[in-house]
Design a protein around this motif. Structure first.
Motif, PDB file in Angstrom:
ATOM      1  N   MET A 218       2.108 -14.377  22.827  1.00 55.98           N
ATOM      2  CA  MET A 218       3.449 -13.984  22.383  1.00 55.98           C
ATOM      3  C   MET A 218       3.494 -12.522  21.960  1.00 55.98           C
ATOM      4  N   ASP A 219       2.406 -12.002  21.385  1.00 54.42           N
ATOM      5  CA  ASP A 219       2.354 -10.573  21.047  1.00 54.42           C
ATOM      6  C   ASP A 219       2.476  -9.725  22.310  1.00 54.42           C
ATOM      7  N   ILE A 220       1.753 -10.120  23.349  1.00 56.65           N
ATOM      8  CA  ILE A 220       1.830  -9.396  24.613  1.00 56.65           C
ATOM      9  C   ILE A 220       3.245  -9.513  25.175  1.00 56.65           C
ATOM     10  N   PHE A 221       3.788 -10.725  25.151  1.00 54.51           N
ATOM     11  CA  PHE A 221       5.148 -10.977  25.635  1.00 54.51           C
ATOM     12  C   PHE A 221       6.154 -10.098  24.893  1.00 54.51           C
ATOM     13  N   SER A 222       6.029 -10.044  23.572  1.00 54.89           N
ATOM     14  CA  SER A 222       6.968  -9.254  22.765  1.00 54.89           C
ATOM     15  C   SER A 222       6.838  -7.756  23.032  1.00 54.89           C
ATOM     16  N   ALA A 223       5.621  -7.311  23.325  1.00 57.47           N
ATOM     17  CA  ALA A 223       5.386  -5.881  23.534  1.00 57.47           C
ATOM     18  C   ALA A 223       5.824  -5.404  24.918  1.00 57.47           C
ATOM     19  N   ILE A 224       5.586  -6.218  25.939  1.00 57.68           N
ATOM     20  CA  ILE A 224       5.852  -5.719  27.295  1.00 57.68           C
ATOM     21  C   ILE A 224       6.719  -6.653  28.124  1.00 57.68           C
ATOM     22  N   GLY A 225       7.231  -7.702  27.541  1.00 57.90           N
ATOM     23  CA  GLY A 225       8.144  -8.569  28.277  1.00 57.90           C
ATOM     24  C   GLY A 225       7.453  -9.746  28.931  1.00 57.90           C
ATOM     25  N   ASN A 226       8.264 -10.561  29.539  1.00 52.96           N
ATOM     26  CA  ASN A 226       7.794 -11.835  30.071  1.00 52.96           C
ATOM     27  C   ASN A 226       7.076 -11.723  31.403  1.00 52.96           C
ATOM     28  N   GLY A 227       7.104 -10.577  32.054  1.00 49.99           N
ATOM     29  CA  GLY A 227       6.541 -10.486  33.391  1.00 49.99           C
ATOM     30  C   GLY A 227       5.041 -10.621  33.472  1.00 49.99           C
ATOM     31  N   ILE A 228       4.303  -9.988  32.577  1.00 51.87           N
ATOM     32  CA  ILE A 228       2.851  -9.920  32.733  1.00 51.87           C
ATOM     33  C   ILE A 228       2.136 -11.209  32.317  1.00 51.87           C
ATOM     34  N   VAL A 229       2.580 -11.864  31.260  1.00 54.69           N
ATOM     35  CA  VAL A 229       1.833 -13.032  30.772  1.00 54.69           C
ATOM     36  C   VAL A 229       1.850 -14.169  31.785  1.00 54.69           C
ATOM     37  N   PRO A 230       3.009 -14.565  32.315  1.00 58.32           N
ATOM     38  CA  PRO A 230       2.960 -15.623  33.338  1.00 58.32           C
ATOM     39  C   PRO A 230       2.119 -15.224  34.551  1.00 58.32           C
TER      40      PRO A 230
END
Length: 186
Positions: free
Chosen positions: A136-148
């Motif tokens: 969620m930290d990654i998601f919050s920092a750079i958006g939903n594209g990279i984590v999935p």
């Protein structure tokens, strides 16, 4: 990833307040009814379906404590990131309809735990907070594209028999997540 249809029982678990994916006797999602019917909460449905996808990606590999904690984290992350589409109110509360009420506390994806807090004596849910919060930290920092994308690549990689041992020795995935997080901080 799911090579077949899943059976779904929205009145399962003998009325208990628990939901789960099982592969026996055939792959299915079971949703409990205690307190609030679990199938009424999109977070629960997404979380349990993530378990199914994980199973189909690497059948019968979910056998270590750390691997099971990661599996819980993935379901919690996808539930929270889905909920975030509708606003940031309670987006870090996993199971925001079924949990965080008088029936049970639910879980969170904004824990401040780090890997130093990992303890095999704790539940897979408590340890899973380390990884769901990282995602969620990654998601919050750079958006939903990279984590999935990263999770999808991870699922793709474990299908290969030579890589399925990653789940019994998960440090490379954790290092990948930490490297991604460090890059985000630059």
């Amino acid at each position: 990833l799911a090579p077949q249809k899943l059976k779904i029982d929205v009145h399962g678990a003998n009325g208990g307040d628990n939901s789960f994916f099982t592969n026996a006797p055939s792959p299915r999602l079971i949703f409990g009814e205690g307190g609030i019917d679990d199938a009424e909460d999109a977070d629960v449905v997404i979380h349990e379906y993530t378990h199914a996808l994980s199973y189909f990606a690497a059948p019968n590999s979910n056998d270590s404590i750390e691997r099971r904690a990661l599996d819980e984290a993935l379901g919690d992350y996808f539930s929270s990131s889905y909920s975030s589409q509708f606003g940031d109110f309670n987006m870090y509360n996993v199971f925001s309809w079924d949990g965080h009420n008088e029936f049970w506390d639910g879980r969170i994806t904004n824990s401040t735990k780090t890997y130093l807090d990992y303890d095999e004596g704790k539940s897979i849910y408590a340890n899973g907070e380390i990884w769901s919060a990282t995602l969620m930290d990654i998601f919050s920092a750079i958006g939903n594209g990279i984590v999935p994308y990263v999770v999808g690549r991870f699922f793709d990689s474990i299908v290969s028999p030579s890589v399925t041992t990653l789940f019994s020795q998960p440090i490379p995935l954790y290092m990948l997540l930490l490297i991604l997080w460090a890059l985000v901080q630059l």
